[in-house]
Design an enzyme around this catalytic site. Structure first.
Site, PDB file in Angstrom:
ATOM      1  N   HIS A 232       0.857  -1.193   0.000  1.00  0.00           N
ATOM      2  CA  HIS A 232       0.000   0.000   0.000  1.00  0.00           C
ATOM      3  C   HIS A 232       0.882   1.228   0.000  1.00  0.00           C
ATOM      4  O   HIS A 232       1.721   1.401   0.880  1.00  0.00           O
ATOM      5  CB  HIS A 232      -0.898   0.005   1.247  1.00  0.00           C
ATOM      6  CG  HIS A 232      -2.143  -0.800   1.055  1.00  0.00           C
ATOM      7  ND1 HIS A 232      -3.283  -0.620   1.788  1.00  0.00           N
ATOM      8  CD2 HIS A 232      -2.422  -1.784   0.181  1.00  0.00           C
ATOM      9  CE1 HIS A 232      -4.210  -1.462   1.382  1.00  0.00           C
ATOM     10  NE2 HIS A 232      -3.712  -2.190   0.408  1.00  0.00           N
TER      11      HIS A 232
ATOM     12  N   TYR B 230      -9.114   5.461   7.447  1.00  0.00           N
ATOM     13  CA  TYR B 230      -9.273   5.816   8.866  1.00  0.00           C
ATOM     14  C   TYR B 230     -10.306   6.936   8.900  1.00  0.00           C
ATOM     15  O   TYR B 230     -10.046   8.022   8.370  1.00  0.00           O
ATOM     16  CB  TYR B 230      -7.958   6.325   9.444  1.00  0.00           C
ATOM     17  CG  TYR B 230      -6.893   5.263   9.646  1.00  0.00           C
ATOM     18  CD1 TYR B 230      -6.780   4.579  10.850  1.00  0.00           C
ATOM     19  CD2 TYR B 230      -5.980   4.947   8.631  1.00  0.00           C
ATOM     20  CE1 TYR B 230      -5.802   3.613  11.046  1.00  0.00           C
ATOM     21  CE2 TYR B 230      -4.998   3.977   8.821  1.00  0.00           C
ATOM     22  CZ  TYR B 230      -4.913   3.315  10.042  1.00  0.00           C
ATOM     23  OH  TYR B 230      -3.943   2.361  10.235  1.00  0.00           O
TER      24      TYR B 230
ATOM     25  N   PRO C  61      -4.356   0.763  18.880  1.00  0.00           N
ATOM     26  CA  PRO C  61      -4.102   0.237  17.538  1.00  0.00           C
ATOM     27  C   PRO C  61      -4.111   1.269  16.402  1.00  0.00           C
ATOM     28  O   PRO C  61      -3.604   0.988  15.316  1.00  0.00           O
ATOM     29  CB  PRO C  61      -5.216  -0.792  17.329  1.00  0.00           C
ATOM     30  CG  PRO C  61      -6.269  -0.443  18.320  1.00  0.00           C
ATOM     31  CD  PRO C  61      -5.586   0.204  19.471  1.00  0.00           C
TER      32      PRO C  61
ATOM     33  N   LYS D  29       0.884   0.267  15.040  1.00  0.00           N
ATOM     34  CA  LYS D  29       2.280   0.254  15.486  1.00  0.00           C
ATOM     35  C   LYS D  29       2.633  -0.913  16.419  1.00  0.00           C
ATOM     36  O   LYS D  29       3.812  -1.144  16.700  1.00  0.00           O
ATOM     37  CB  LYS D  29       2.605   1.574  16.214  1.00  0.00           C
ATOM     38  CG  LYS D  29       2.672   2.755  15.273  1.00  0.00           C
ATOM     39  CD  LYS D  29       3.947   2.736  14.439  1.00  0.00           C
ATOM     40  CE  LYS D  29       3.886   3.569  13.205  1.00  0.00           C
ATOM     41  NZ  LYS D  29       3.838   2.844  11.947  1.00  0.00           N
TER      42      LYS D  29
ATOM     43  N   TYR E  10       4.024   6.646   9.715  1.00  0.00           N
ATOM     44  CA  TYR E  10       3.186   5.492   9.386  1.00  0.00           C
ATOM     45  C   TYR E  10       4.003   4.373   8.743  1.00  0.00           C
ATOM     46  O   TYR E  10       3.834   3.199   9.071  1.00  0.00           O
ATOM     47  CB  TYR E  10       2.015   5.908   8.472  1.00  0.00           C
ATOM     48  CG  TYR E  10       0.932   4.851   8.437  1.00  0.00           C
ATOM     49  CD1 TYR E  10      -0.152   4.898   9.322  1.00  0.00           C
ATOM     50  CD2 TYR E  10       0.999   3.781   7.543  1.00  0.00           C
ATOM     51  CE1 TYR E  10      -1.130   3.915   9.311  1.00  0.00           C
ATOM     52  CE2 TYR E  10       0.032   2.790   7.532  1.00  0.00           C
ATOM     53  CZ  TYR E  10      -1.036   2.867   8.417  1.00  0.00           C
ATOM     54  OH  TYR E  10      -2.000   1.884   8.406  1.00  0.00           O
TER      55      TYR E  10
HETATM   56  P1  FAD Z   1       1.987 -11.488  21.826  1.00  0.00           P
HETATM   57  O1  FAD Z   1       1.471 -11.547  20.457  1.00  0.00           O
HETATM   58  O2  FAD Z   1       1.037 -11.137  22.931  1.00  0.00           O
HETATM   59  O3  FAD Z   1       2.652 -12.879  22.133  1.00  0.00           O
HETATM   60  C1  FAD Z   1       3.050 -13.258  23.434  1.00  0.00           C
HETATM   61  C2  FAD Z   1       3.019 -14.764  23.534  1.00  0.00           C
HETATM   62  O4  FAD Z   1       3.474 -15.153  24.825  1.00  0.00           O
HETATM   63  C3  FAD Z   1       1.614 -15.347  23.386  1.00  0.00           C
HETATM   64  O5  FAD Z   1       1.603 -16.357  22.432  1.00  0.00           O
HETATM   65  C4  FAD Z   1       1.263 -15.841  24.791  1.00  0.00           C
HETATM   66  O6  FAD Z   1       0.421 -16.982  24.762  1.00  0.00           O
HETATM   67  C5  FAD Z   1       2.644 -16.159  25.352  1.00  0.00           C
HETATM   68  N1  FAD Z   1       2.719 -16.104  26.801  1.00  0.00           N
HETATM   69  C6  FAD Z   1       2.106 -15.230  27.643  1.00  0.00           C
HETATM   70  N2  FAD Z   1       2.439 -15.492  28.920  1.00  0.00           N
HETATM   71  C7  FAD Z   1       3.283 -16.554  28.886  1.00  0.00           C
HETATM   72  C8  FAD Z   1       3.963 -17.275  29.877  1.00  0.00           C
HETATM   73  N3  FAD Z   1       3.829 -16.975  31.175  1.00  0.00           N
HETATM   74  N4  FAD Z   1       4.736 -18.296  29.513  1.00  0.00           N
HETATM   75  C9  FAD Z   1       4.894 -18.626  28.205  1.00  0.00           C
HETATM   76  N5  FAD Z   1       4.255 -17.965  27.201  1.00  0.00           N
HETATM   77  C10 FAD Z   1       3.462 -16.940  27.550  1.00  0.00           C
HETATM   78  N6  FAD Z   1      -1.423  -4.341  16.598  1.00  0.00           N
HETATM   79  C11 FAD Z   1      -1.542  -3.722  15.456  1.00  0.00           C
HETATM   80  O7  FAD Z   1      -0.545  -3.166  14.965  1.00  0.00           O
HETATM   81  N7  FAD Z   1      -2.764  -3.694  14.822  1.00  0.00           N
HETATM   82  C12 FAD Z   1      -3.878  -4.331  15.346  1.00  0.00           C
HETATM   83  O8  FAD Z   1      -4.948  -4.322  14.781  1.00  0.00           O
HETATM   84  C13 FAD Z   1      -3.772  -4.975  16.554  1.00  0.00           C
HETATM   85  N8  FAD Z   1      -4.848  -5.590  17.129  1.00  0.00           N
HETATM   86  C14 FAD Z   1      -4.690  -6.195  18.337  1.00  0.00           C
HETATM   87  C15 FAD Z   1      -5.768  -6.804  18.952  1.00  0.00           C
HETATM   88  C16 FAD Z   1      -5.648  -7.393  20.216  1.00  0.00           C
HETATM   89  C17 FAD Z   1      -6.845  -8.061  20.887  1.00  0.00           C
HETATM   90  C18 FAD Z   1      -4.378  -7.378  20.863  1.00  0.00           C
HETATM   91  C19 FAD Z   1      -4.210  -8.025  22.235  1.00  0.00           C
HETATM   92  C20 FAD Z   1      -3.295  -6.798  20.220  1.00  0.00           C
HETATM   93  C21 FAD Z   1      -3.440  -6.191  18.969  1.00  0.00           C
HETATM   94  N9  FAD Z   1      -2.371  -5.575  18.311  1.00  0.00           N
HETATM   95  C22 FAD Z   1      -2.509  -4.959  17.154  1.00  0.00           C
HETATM   96  C23 FAD Z   1      -1.053  -5.569  18.855  1.00  0.00           C
HETATM   97  C24 FAD Z   1      -0.181  -6.667  18.221  1.00  0.00           C
HETATM   98  O9  FAD Z   1      -0.966  -7.772  17.920  1.00  0.00           O
HETATM   99  C25 FAD Z   1       0.879  -6.956  19.233  1.00  0.00           C
HETATM  100  O10 FAD Z   1       1.674  -5.781  19.358  1.00  0.00           O
HETATM  101  C26 FAD Z   1       1.755  -8.155  18.882  1.00  0.00           C
HETATM  102  O11 FAD Z   1       1.006  -9.333  18.971  1.00  0.00           O
HETATM  103  C27 FAD Z   1       2.939  -8.218  19.846  1.00  0.00           C
HETATM  104  O12 FAD Z   1       3.599  -9.433  19.683  1.00  0.00           O
HETATM  105  P2  FAD Z   1       4.324 -10.099  20.906  1.00  0.00           P
HETATM  106  O13 FAD Z   1       4.921 -11.353  20.357  1.00  0.00           O
HETATM  107  O14 FAD Z   1       5.192  -9.115  21.572  1.00  0.00           O
HETATM  108  O15 FAD Z   1       3.184 -10.447  21.954  1.00  0.00           O
HETATM  109  C1  DHB Z   2      -5.365  -2.962  11.095  1.00  0.00           C
HETATM  110  C2  DHB Z   2      -5.332  -2.646  12.409  1.00  0.00           C
HETATM  111  C3  DHB Z   2      -4.920  -1.402  12.797  1.00  0.00           C
HETATM  112  O1  DHB Z   2      -4.863  -1.071  14.083  1.00  0.00           O
HETATM  113  C4  DHB Z   2      -4.544  -0.447  11.864  1.00  0.00           C
HETATM  114  O2  DHB Z   2      -4.175   0.781  12.270  1.00  0.00           O
HETATM  115  C5  DHB Z   2      -4.565  -0.781  10.546  1.00  0.00           C
HETATM  116  C6  DHB Z   2      -4.973  -2.046  10.160  1.00  0.00           C
HETATM  117  C7  DHB Z   2      -5.812  -4.307  10.675  1.00  0.00           C
HETATM  118  O3  DHB Z   2      -6.143  -5.129  11.547  1.00  0.00           O
HETATM  119  O4  DHB Z   2      -5.890  -4.555   9.478  1.00  0.00           O
END
Ligand code: FAD
Ligand code: DHB
Length: 389
Positions: free
Chosen positions: A72, A200, A292, A296, A384
């Protein structure tokens, strides 16, 4: 068991770190609390910055992303009657990649499994021990029996609710938090996206986002009350609310269909400082959360992984600890900038329950400035597509 780097959490941060280190001959064990299917069932982010795309290439897991991801080169911001097209390419010569977190995580799992990476699922009672000594280790329970993993370093990649951050003593840890008075209701549907760029949108009824995963899979979000629940939003009510929040020209051509996932996420800004304690390093959501808006979350997790993997590679190749010693300061500098952009974009495009007439005028003035000022658009685009690592 012994490994060089014990990684707690098999989400995108933990898997990417494991894969990048493996490519440099560094041994890791990933401990994940849930099953692989559970991790892959979580619908989360969809927009990858150029920096994360590059890391997927470096990790040797970019083949499917290059084939199926969609580049994009801009996005649409709509506020009331104003529509602003931000052209990332024109301002930064960069694009973002539309590729779901689920797909990226699947690619990383497949690569780790193909290389016989040590991934342990279903671990309970994970405890980090002696992280402030030269002999750190992790204990955990699996199927009722206790295990011990000795290592040189521990990467806490276990998300916001994990144990890693809590293992840093409260006297050392400083936490900064802002809770927003609304959430996002997200819907995934097997329908073509309403537009070829993300929209957005901010309207009198609140925020809405039109996003996508591919040509036949759309992701939409609307601002909702924190106390709301997905059961209050049957599909037809959701589609109707979405249509009333986006520009008419798009609402008129929106193709609706049954939702295949519907969930509510609260919005929060959170940063933990420092991101390192002794031989424990925090990465991604374990250390920080952004609302969100601006996409980021995953991308900031990826920049942490970049700094940490570089530091660990430097240590294992030369014995030099300068880069791992600087990890927390370096990562936090970029984290705070992503926090700022996400907070700013959230503040600009949502309706706040306590917003007064002055606050509303401020939003309108800010939008008018963004609409009329190419420099402001360039600043938006630069943030962005992702600030440099
Ligand atoms: P996580 O993805 O949370 O992974 C952490 C992992 O550690 C998980 O698999 C968990 O099961 C595991 N874990 C937890 N505790 C333990 C433990 N004690 N022992 C062993 N394993 C453990 N970001 C965006 O940019 N756009 C979005 O639209 C967006 N939507 C989101 C929606 C939701 C509901 C959430 C919660 C987050 C969203 N995010 C979004 C943020 C993005 O998904 C996260 O920033 C990203 O997943 C971070 O990755 P991570 O690996 O650091 O953490
Ligand atoms: C999506 C989520 C976001 O928070 C965003 O800023 C853009 C895209 C997505 O889930 O596609």
């Amino acid at each position: 068991m012994r490994t060089q780097v014990a990684i707690i959490g098999g989400g995108p941060s933990g898997l990417l770190l494991s894969q990048l280190l493996h490519r440099q001959g560094i041994d890791t064990v990933v401990l994940e609390r849930k099953t692989k299917e559970y991790v892959l069932g979580r619908i989360r982010a969809g927009v990858l910055e150029a920096g994360l795309v590059d890391q997927m290439r470096t990790a040797g897991v970019s083949e499917r992303m290059e084939a199926e991801g969609i580049l994009h080169r801009g996005t649409v911001i709509s506020y009331g009657d104003a529509q602003i097209n931000i052209d990332f390419q024109a301002h930064t010569s960069k694009s973002v990649m539309i590729y779901g977190q689920t797909e990226l995580t699947r690619d990383l799992y497949e690569a780790r499994e193909a290389m016989s990476g040590n991934l342990v699922f279903g671990v309970n009672k994970v405890e980090i021990k002696d992280a402030d000594t030269n002999a750190p280790h992790v204990t955990y329970e699996i199927n009722g029996s206790m295990h011990r993993l000795d290592c040189d370093y521990i990467a806490g990649c276990d998300g916001f609710h994990g144990v890693s951050r809590q293992s840093i003593p409260k006297t050392v840890r400083h936490e900064y938090e802002k809770i927003y008075p609304f959430g996002w209701l997200g819907v995934l549907s097997e329908t073509p996206p309403v537009h070829d760029e993300l929209i957005y949108a901010s309207s009198d009824l609140g925020f809405a986002l039109c996003s996508m995963r591919n040509a036949q899979l759309s992701r939409y979000y609307i601002q909702c009350d924190l106390s709301d629940s997905p059961e209050n939003w049957p599909d037809d009510v959701f589609w109707d609310a979405l249509k009333r929040r986006i520009p008419e020209e798009h609402a008129d051509v929106l193709i609706t269909g049954p939702s295949i996932e519907k969930s509510i996420a609260p919005l929060r800004s959170f940063v933990c400082e420092p991101m390192q304690w002794g031989r424990l390093f925090l990465c991604g959501d374990a250390a920080h959360i952004v609302p969100p808006t601006g996409a980021k979350g995953l991308n900031t997790a990826a920049s942490d992984v970049h700094y940490l993997s570089q530091g660990l590679v430097q240590f294992y190749q030369s014995g030099e600890t300068a880069a791992i010693d600087a990890y927390s300061a370096k990562a936090l500098e970029r984290v705070w900038k992503a926090e700022r952009f996400s907070w700013w974009m959230t503040s600009l495009l949502h309706r706040f329950p306590d917003q007064n007439a002055f606050d509303f005028r401020m939003q309108q003035a800010e939008v008018a400035f963004l609409r009329d000022n190419p420099n402001a658009q360039a600043v938006f685009a630069e943030n962005y597509v992702g600030l440099p690592y």
